[in-house]
Design an enzyme around this catalytic site. Sequence first.
Site, short mmCIF file in Angstrom:
data_model
loop_
_atom_site.label_atom_id
_atom_site.label_comp_id
_atom_site.label_asym_id
_atom_site.label_seq_id
_atom_site.Cartn_x
_atom_site.Cartn_y
_atom_site.Cartn_z
N ASP A 132 0.86 -1.20 0.00
CA ASP A 132 0.00 0.00 0.00
C ASP A 132 0.89 1.24 0.00
OD1 ASP A 132 -2.37 -1.42 0.15
OD2 ASP A 132 -2.62 -1.16 2.31
N ARG A 183 -1.37 -0.53 -8.60
CA ARG A 183 -2.76 -0.15 -8.26
C ARG A 183 -2.79 1.37 -8.32
NH1 ARG A 183 -3.85 -0.83 -2.28
NH2 ARG A 183 -4.36 -3.01 -2.72
P1 FDA Z 1 -13.79 10.09 -4.63
O1 FDA Z 1 -13.23 10.24 -3.26
O2 FDA Z 1 -13.61 11.23 -5.58
O3 FDA Z 1 -15.30 9.73 -4.51
C1 FDA Z 1 -16.12 9.47 -5.62
C2 FDA Z 1 -17.40 8.82 -5.19
O4 FDA Z 1 -17.10 7.52 -4.67
C3 FDA Z 1 -18.13 9.50 -4.05
O5 FDA Z 1 -18.99 10.49 -4.54
C4 FDA Z 1 -18.88 8.36 -3.41
O6 FDA Z 1 -20.00 8.02 -4.18
C5 FDA Z 1 -17.90 7.23 -3.54
N1 FDA Z 1 -17.04 7.12 -2.35
C6 FDA Z 1 -15.72 7.41 -2.29
N2 FDA Z 1 -15.23 7.16 -1.06
C7 FDA Z 1 -16.26 6.73 -0.32
C8 FDA Z 1 -16.38 6.32 1.03
N3 FDA Z 1 -15.36 6.34 1.87
N4 FDA Z 1 -17.60 5.92 1.46
C9 FDA Z 1 -18.66 5.91 0.61
N5 FDA Z 1 -18.61 6.29 -0.69
C10 FDA Z 1 -17.42 6.69 -1.15
N6 FDA Z 1 -5.21 5.38 -0.79
C11 FDA Z 1 -3.90 5.57 -0.53
O7 FDA Z 1 -3.48 6.71 -0.30
N7 FDA Z 1 -3.05 4.51 -0.53
C12 FDA Z 1 -3.46 3.24 -0.81
O8 FDA Z 1 -2.65 2.30 -0.80
C13 FDA Z 1 -4.83 3.04 -1.11
N8 FDA Z 1 -5.33 1.80 -1.41
C14 FDA Z 1 -6.62 1.68 -1.87
C15 FDA Z 1 -7.08 0.44 -2.32
C16 FDA Z 1 -8.34 0.33 -2.89
C17 FDA Z 1 -8.81 -1.00 -3.40
C18 FDA Z 1 -9.18 1.49 -2.99
C19 FDA Z 1 -10.51 1.41 -3.63
C20 FDA Z 1 -8.74 2.69 -2.49
C21 FDA Z 1 -7.48 2.80 -1.92
N9 FDA Z 1 -7.04 4.02 -1.40
C22 FDA Z 1 -5.70 4.16 -1.09
C23 FDA Z 1 -8.00 5.12 -1.13
C24 FDA Z 1 -8.09 6.09 -2.28
O9 FDA Z 1 -6.90 6.81 -2.40
C25 FDA Z 1 -9.24 7.08 -2.10
O10 FDA Z 1 -9.04 7.83 -0.93
C26 FDA Z 1 -10.62 6.44 -2.03
O11 FDA Z 1 -10.72 5.35 -2.89
C27 FDA Z 1 -11.71 7.47 -2.42
O12 FDA Z 1 -11.49 7.91 -3.73
P2 FDA Z 1 -12.44 7.50 -4.97
O13 FDA Z 1 -11.56 7.23 -6.14
O14 FDA Z 1 -13.29 6.40 -4.59
O15 FDA Z 1 -13.22 8.81 -5.37
#
Ligand code: FDA
Length: 318
Positions: A132, A183
């Site tokens: 990660d 990732r």
């Molecule tokens: P964004 O935050 O822009 O949200 C878009 C939409 O997604 C929201 O409007 C909502 O609908 C939905 N959504 C997003 N987050 C949500 C939540 N917490 N609860 C409910 N709905 C939500 N980060 C990092 O810094 N290091 C890492 O190693 C990882 N590893 C990792 C693994 C995996 C499998 C995932 C999916 C994510 C990570 N992350 C991470 C976290 C990542 O950086 C990020 O903070 C979150 O995924 C939220 O970003 P989104 O791309 O989902 O979009």
Amino acid sequence: MPIFRDVLVRLSESGTLRRVATHAPGARTMARRFVAGETVEDGIAAARELNAAGIRVTLDNLGESVGTRDEARAAADTYLAMIRRIVEEKLDANVSLKLTQMGHDIDEAFMRDNVGRVLDLAREHDMFVRLDMESSAYTQRTLDFFRKLWDEGYRNVGIVLQSYLKRTAEDARVANERGARVRLCKGAYVEPPEVAYQEKSRVDENFVGVTRTLLEAGTFPGIATHDPAMIEATKRIAHERGIRKDAFEFQMLYGIRRDLQAELVRDGWGLRVYVPFGDAWYPYLMRRMAERPANLFFIVNAVLRESPLRFLMSNGKR
Ligand code: FDA
């Protein structure tokens, strides 16, 4: 809202709040929405259920920034136990870990021993291990460490890149040249403007650009997002470039956007869900709340349902 987000992410680093929150009434209920449980077996049970629904898993034993060698060694031991159980249960799962959980802040050689034990057992079973990515204070150190592992011949290990970092497009090109698995996510920490884009539009634009780089020339990338716009953009690139559905996978977090998860599986896209378990859930949960403050209300509601305050209030009404 970004200020609120920054406050929550900063609170995620508070040791005092972590201790208070972890022992607060209703704490377990509150964590349970986003965390599969406390034990390896809880993680395995969640993985089994997801696999049955056609979803691959990456299992994460929650923990980061550990301060003692005993804690780091114990975390590595838990990873060994997880790998053994995944193999015994024949699950479609791998593992994700954080280098600060393995002792990165204590001593690099010691951390390397811990990670090496995990990688060696995983390699015996043909299993992949994801490192990660933590805050930008660790980006270069993590990538340097990854390169060392790669040069030592480990191929069952991959990295995470964050689209809010300005350096990520270049890091993705380097990873592609090496054939390393990446990732891609947006990034979950508070970062200064010198290193990270601050506006969502720039983070998203970079996400789409790097996704293109990874899909076109990468090795089985994981596109990790719950953002419908990012998911649509990824599908569009794959479609335009004739990239097969099995050449990459989407990734999402346990308990988040289960509707979208089901939709992707229904449409035949590869999906892996990140399943965290363990009692060190506080920083993880705070970052999830920072991403979507509505989660805070969900959690407060869950706590109130269990708390003595509610008990008193309901008694008062009678
Ligand atoms: P964004 O935050 O822009 O949200 C878009 C939409 O997604 C929201 O409007 C909502 O609908 C939905 N959504 C997003 N987050 C949500 C939540 N917490 N609860 C409910 N709905 C939500 N980060 C990092 O810094 N290091 C890492 O190693 C990882 N590893 C990792 C693994 C995996 C499998 C995932 C999916 C994510 C990570 N992350 C991470 C976290 C990542 O950086 C990020 O903070 C979150 O995924 C939220 O970003 P989104 O791309 O989902 O979009």
